[in-house]
Design a protein around this motif. Structure first.
Motif, PDB file in Angstrom:
ATOM      1  N   ASN A  67      -9.542  66.211   3.679  1.00  0.00           N
ATOM      2  CA  ASN A  67     -10.634  65.236   3.670  1.00  0.00           C
ATOM      3  C   ASN A  67     -10.888  64.780   5.095  1.00  0.00           C
ATOM      4  O   ASN A  67     -10.305  65.333   6.044  1.00  0.00           O
ATOM      5  N   THR A  68     -11.741  63.791   5.256  1.00  0.00           N
ATOM      6  CA  THR A  68     -12.193  63.369   6.583  1.00  0.00           C
ATOM      7  C   THR A  68     -11.740  61.939   6.828  1.00  0.00           C
ATOM      8  O   THR A  68     -12.117  61.023   6.094  1.00  0.00           O
ATOM      9  N   ILE A  69     -10.946  61.748   7.881  1.00  0.00           N
ATOM     10  CA  ILE A  69     -10.364  60.452   8.205  1.00  0.00           C
ATOM     11  C   ILE A  69     -11.007  59.904   9.484  1.00  0.00           C
ATOM     12  O   ILE A  69     -11.226  60.641  10.443  1.00  0.00           O
ATOM     13  N   GLY A  70     -11.327  58.596   9.482  1.00  0.00           N
ATOM     14  CA  GLY A  70     -11.758  57.935  10.703  1.00  0.00           C
ATOM     15  C   GLY A  70     -13.249  57.753  10.866  1.00  0.00           C
ATOM     16  O   GLY A  70     -13.700  57.319  11.927  1.00  0.00           O
ATOM     17  N   LEU A  71     -14.032  58.060   9.850  1.00  0.00           N
ATOM     18  CA  LEU A  71     -15.475  57.850   9.951  1.00  0.00           C
ATOM     19  C   LEU A  71     -15.785  56.355   9.986  1.00  0.00           C
ATOM     20  O   LEU A  71     -15.067  55.544   9.398  1.00  0.00           O
ATOM     21  N   PRO A  72     -16.870  55.958  10.653  1.00  0.00           N
ATOM     22  CA  PRO A  72     -17.251  54.535  10.674  1.00  0.00           C
ATOM     23  C   PRO A  72     -17.466  54.003   9.258  1.00  0.00           C
ATOM     24  O   PRO A  72     -17.992  54.706   8.384  1.00  0.00           O
ATOM     25  N   GLY A  73     -17.040  52.774   9.036  1.00  0.00           N
ATOM     26  CA  GLY A  73     -17.222  52.151   7.730  1.00  0.00           C
ATOM     27  C   GLY A  73     -16.240  52.613   6.680  1.00  0.00           C
ATOM     28  O   GLY A  73     -16.402  52.307   5.495  1.00  0.00           O
ATOM     29  N   ARG A  74     -15.199  53.327   7.100  1.00  0.00           N
ATOM     30  CA  ARG A  74     -14.203  53.849   6.161  1.00  0.00           C
ATOM     31  C   ARG A  74     -12.821  53.284   6.499  1.00  0.00           C
ATOM     32  O   ARG A  74     -12.487  53.084   7.662  1.00  0.00           O
ATOM     33  N   LEU A  75     -12.015  53.060   5.494  1.00  0.00           N
ATOM     34  CA  LEU A  75     -10.620  52.662   5.657  1.00  0.00           C
ATOM     35  C   LEU A  75      -9.775  53.473   4.689  1.00  0.00           C
ATOM     36  O   LEU A  75      -9.961  53.396   3.482  1.00  0.00           O
ATOM     37  N   SER A  76      -8.856  54.257   5.227  1.00  0.00           N
ATOM     38  CA  SER A  76      -7.982  55.077   4.402  1.00  0.00           C
ATOM     39  C   SER A  76      -6.610  54.424   4.280  1.00  0.00           C
ATOM     40  O   SER A  76      -6.295  53.463   4.981  1.00  0.00           O
TER      41      SER A  76
END
Length: 473
Positions: A150-159
């Motif tokens: 998956n994709t980690i670190g995109l703006p507006g995201r918190l994993s």
């Protein structure tokens, strides 16, 4: 090495080396005081910060804090330095660099382009001049995106890292924690287990268990058993389904030697993971953890302050293009970060420095039970890191790690941060949560009483029986 002298108010302050100046300018830390490198007074600290603000950034290229011939991390930093990327700020002092970072000229695009031109010492120096709000503002402008499943670190995201540790590596206990976390929308950064032992057979068993859960239910996330890199390599040689290779790292060659590693071994671990070709979206296959105080605790600090050494660890991480890096900020204990105030400041510094260097930074917002800190302090750091654009945090049942015996963040803490700040999980994981009926961004957690039963076939297929997870609304 050159002396750094400043005369003010009829008094002369002398710092014998650039490293001594950096240490004196660092905000108060119990670890620096323990090592005998801290400023002797608040006045001396301010004077050192004034002198540091006037220092050209190029000084860090001309005067290595640890000699080039003595330390492979110094050699890595200087040999990898990109002078073309550095050129836009090459004429600035540390103080002028702070002003530039806070200006509108420093946007996400320019900061990404600048990262290869920055050394850890430069970013550590400028962080020592910054207030908490400065660290938050600049950290938020830095975007570092990584991919595996998956994709980690995109703006507006918190994993979140789902951390299902168990003191005896009991499979049913681990499985119950995994299921609990998934039902609270946790686990998109990684499902990562700290094993109770570093036994290769146990590690292989745990990796197979995680792989079966992820593949059988088609969860777009990655797994990791946080064992030593040599054990991970051996597990891969035995055919273990390994997504990420983990290792704790530090900012000096001597401290890393204490961990039983060097750069060559980390390269070997990365190549072993890459050879499996398990990431459908990307090849970021490494997971690193760091923490202020690690080099000091190993007596491998070369007279430097712990925050500068922590930033040097991010140069090690950057070399191997990791999926995840996190500072385990309060884990080492009050000998290095005494109280909530020091832990909060350190967590924000670490996030800021790592992101400026182009490292995908998360944070284990944590403390040990003998520190002068409590969950209110962690709530403050958690909220500030969310505002600063932190890539991921930990998710542990009840925020209490029963294997490592420290306090960190829970599944509910991540839900709080997502709700208050409008943050969302990694996009691929969010889509899976919605398809599974677990979570919707506009509604949060909302599953019916039958949902846990849909997961029972996964546990049953592994001979783990059923797990009573309760329900949430």
């Amino acid at each position: 090495m050159a002396e750094h002298v400043i005369d003010i108010g009829g008094r002369r302050y002398r710092f014998d080396t650039l490293g001594a100046l950096m240490a004196a300018a660092s905000p108060r830390r119990s670890g620096d005081e323990l090592a005998g490198v801290a400023a002797t007074s608040a006045e001396e600290r301010v004077i050192a910060q004034m002198a540091l603000a006037e220092l050209p950034l190029t000084a860090f290229l001309e005067e290595p804090l640890i000699p080039y011939e003595e330390d492979e991390i110094t050699r890595l930093i200087l040999d990898r330095h990109d002078r073309d990327a550095f050129a836009p700020i090459a004429a600035l002092s540390v103080g002028e660099f702070r002003n530039w970072l806070l200006s509108e000229r420093a946007d996400s695009r320019s900061l990404k382009a600048l990262a290869p031109g920055l050394t850890p010492e430069m970013v550590a120096a400028v962080s020592k001049l910054m207030r908490v709000q400065d660290l938050v503002l600049v950290g938020r402008k830095c975007e570092v995106v990584t991919r595996f499943r998956n994709t980690i670190g995109l703006p507006g995201r918190l994993s979140t890292r789902l951390q299902p540790n168990h003191p005896t590596d009991d499979a049913s206990g681990i499985a119950a924690s995994i299921l609990d976390g998934l039902l609270y929308a946790s686990g998109d950064a990684v499902i990562g287990i700290n094993p109770a032992t570093d036994n290769t057979s146990t590690v292989v068993t745990l990796l197979k268990m995680l792989d079966e859960i992820i593949s059988r239910y088609e969860i777009p996330t990655q797994s990791c058993v946080l064992t030593h890199v040599t054990t991970a390599i051996e597990a891969i040689e035995r055919g273990a389904p390994t997504d990420l290779v983990f290792q704790s790292i530090a900012g000096t060659e001597a401290a890393n030697r204490g961990f039983g590693i060097d750069l060559a071994l980390l390269r070997e671990g990365r190549e072993a993971a890459l050879s499996l070709n398990r990431g459908p979206l990307g090849n970021n296959v490494m997971y690193f953890e760091t923490g202020q105080g690690s080099a000091l605790s190993a007596d491998a600090h070369h007279g430097l302050d712990q925050q500068t050494l922590e930033a040097r660890a991010y140069a090690v991480a950057r070399e191997f293009e990791p999926l995840l890096v996190n500072t385990v900020v309060g884990f080492i204990g009050p000998e290095y970060l005494f109280d909530g105030k020091q832990i909060i400041r350190a967590g924000l510094e670490d996030h800021f420095c790592g992101k400026l260097l182009g490292v995908p930074m998360g944070c284990d917002v944590c403390y040990t039970n003998h520190a002068e800190a409590d969950q209110d302090d962690m709530d403050m750091l958690l909220t500030l890191l969310g505002a600063a654009g932190c890539s991921y945090i930990m998710g542990i049942p009840g925020s209490d790690d029963i294997m490592l015996n420290y306090q960190t963040t829970s599944f509910h803490d991540a839900l709080y941060l997502r709700q208050v700040l409008g943050l969302r999980p990694a996009p691929e994981f969010e889509a899976w949560l919605e398809t599974s009926g677990i979570y919707r961004h506009d509604r949060g957690i909302a599953f019916d009483r039958d949902l846990p039963s849909r997961f029972q076939h996964v546990l049953g297929a592994m001979g783990l029986g059923t797990v009573d997870t309760g329900t949430a609304r």
